[in-house]
Motif scaffolding. Structure first.
Motif, mmCIF file in Angstrom:
data_model
loop_
_atom_site.group_PDB
_atom_site.id
_atom_site.type_symbol
_atom_site.label_atom_id
_atom_site.label_comp_id
_atom_site.label_asym_id
_atom_site.label_seq_id
_atom_site.Cartn_x
_atom_site.Cartn_y
_atom_site.Cartn_z
ATOM 1 N N PRO A 22 2.260 -6.147 -4.456
ATOM 2 C CA PRO A 22 1.045 -5.285 -4.345
ATOM 3 C C PRO A 22 0.923 -4.628 -6.022
ATOM 4 O O PRO A 22 1.562 -4.548 -6.985
ATOM 5 C CB PRO A 22 0.846 -4.097 -3.368
ATOM 6 N N ARG A 23 -0.158 -4.214 -6.266
ATOM 7 C CA ARG A 23 -0.928 -3.909 -7.383
ATOM 8 C C ARG A 23 -1.401 -2.550 -7.170
ATOM 9 O O ARG A 23 -1.812 -2.543 -6.408
ATOM 10 C CB ARG A 23 -1.781 -4.493 -8.484
ATOM 11 N N GLY A 27 -4.451 -2.043 -11.806
ATOM 12 C CA GLY A 27 -4.094 -3.794 -11.517
ATOM 13 C C GLY A 27 -2.326 -3.749 -12.299
ATOM 14 O O GLY A 27 -1.849 -4.704 -12.708
ATOM 15 N N ARG A 28 -2.071 -2.762 -12.355
ATOM 16 C CA ARG A 28 -0.639 -2.499 -12.163
ATOM 17 C C ARG A 28 0.815 -2.844 -11.403
ATOM 18 O O ARG A 28 0.460 -2.286 -10.219
ATOM 19 C CB ARG A 28 0.147 -1.188 -13.130
ATOM 20 N N LYS A 29 1.345 -3.885 -11.634
ATOM 21 C CA LYS A 29 2.085 -4.458 -10.115
ATOM 22 C C LYS A 29 3.212 -3.021 -10.051
ATOM 23 O O LYS A 29 3.982 -2.655 -10.575
ATOM 24 C CB LYS A 29 2.867 -5.793 -10.608
ATOM 25 N N TYR A 30 3.257 -3.039 -8.574
ATOM 26 C CA TYR A 30 3.979 -2.159 -8.629
ATOM 27 C C TYR A 30 5.649 -2.005 -9.112
ATOM 28 O O TYR A 30 6.189 -3.545 -8.726
ATOM 29 C CB TYR A 30 4.871 -2.171 -6.778
ATOM 30 N N LEU A 47 15.062 -3.447 -0.535
ATOM 31 C CA LEU A 47 14.118 -3.419 -1.127
ATOM 32 C C LEU A 47 12.500 -3.552 -1.233
ATOM 33 O O LEU A 47 11.914 -3.473 0.305
ATOM 34 C CB LEU A 47 14.066 -5.014 -2.232
ATOM 35 N N LYS A 48 12.184 -2.543 -1.505
ATOM 36 C CA LYS A 48 10.509 -1.340 -1.450
ATOM 37 C C LYS A 48 10.040 -1.270 -2.612
ATOM 38 O O LYS A 48 10.198 -1.383 -3.472
ATOM 39 C CB LYS A 48 11.395 -0.270 -0.756
ATOM 40 N N ALA A 49 8.598 -1.913 -2.164
ATOM 41 C CA ALA A 49 7.874 -2.226 -3.288
ATOM 42 C C ALA A 49 7.058 -0.638 -3.219
ATOM 43 O O ALA A 49 6.502 -0.473 -2.571
ATOM 44 C CB ALA A 49 6.471 -3.003 -2.932
ATOM 45 N N VAL A 50 7.038 0.391 -4.309
ATOM 46 C CA VAL A 50 6.792 1.585 -4.907
ATOM 47 C C VAL A 50 5.917 1.911 -6.344
ATOM 48 O O VAL A 50 6.140 0.584 -6.700
ATOM 49 C CB VAL A 50 7.166 2.761 -4.573
#
Length: 82
Positions: A22-23, A27-30, A47-50
């Motif tokens: 996600p962004r 607009g920056r990627k997590y 792995l976790k997107a934050v």
């Protein structure tokens, strides 16, 4: 190395198993956080997107101030600089 993807690149492993990174509102990627703190453990479930701020907060709460310094440098970057 992911036995399913055949890669050691944790961001690619995340995308292959969880979908696009996600962004944030700028607009920056997590960032992709290793939940157990072991950067060699690229198991998709580790792995976790934050957001960059969330990543900073996680490491601050853990007392990992070296990681905080590195992460804080990214906080002021635009999506084009990352």
């Amino acid at each position: 190395m992911c036995i399913y993807c055949g890669t050691k690149k944790y961001r690619k492993i995340y995308e292959n198993h969880h979908g696009p990174i996600p962004r944030d509102t700028d607009g920056r990627k997590y960032d992709i956080h290793h939940i157990d703190g072991n950067h060699s453990n690229n198991d998709p479930m580790n792995l976790k997107a934050v957001t960059i701020k969330e990543h900073y907060d996680i490491h601050f709460e853990q007392g990992d101030y070296g990681a905080c310094i590195l992460i804080s440098r990214k906080m002021n970057f635009t999506s084009k600089e990352l």
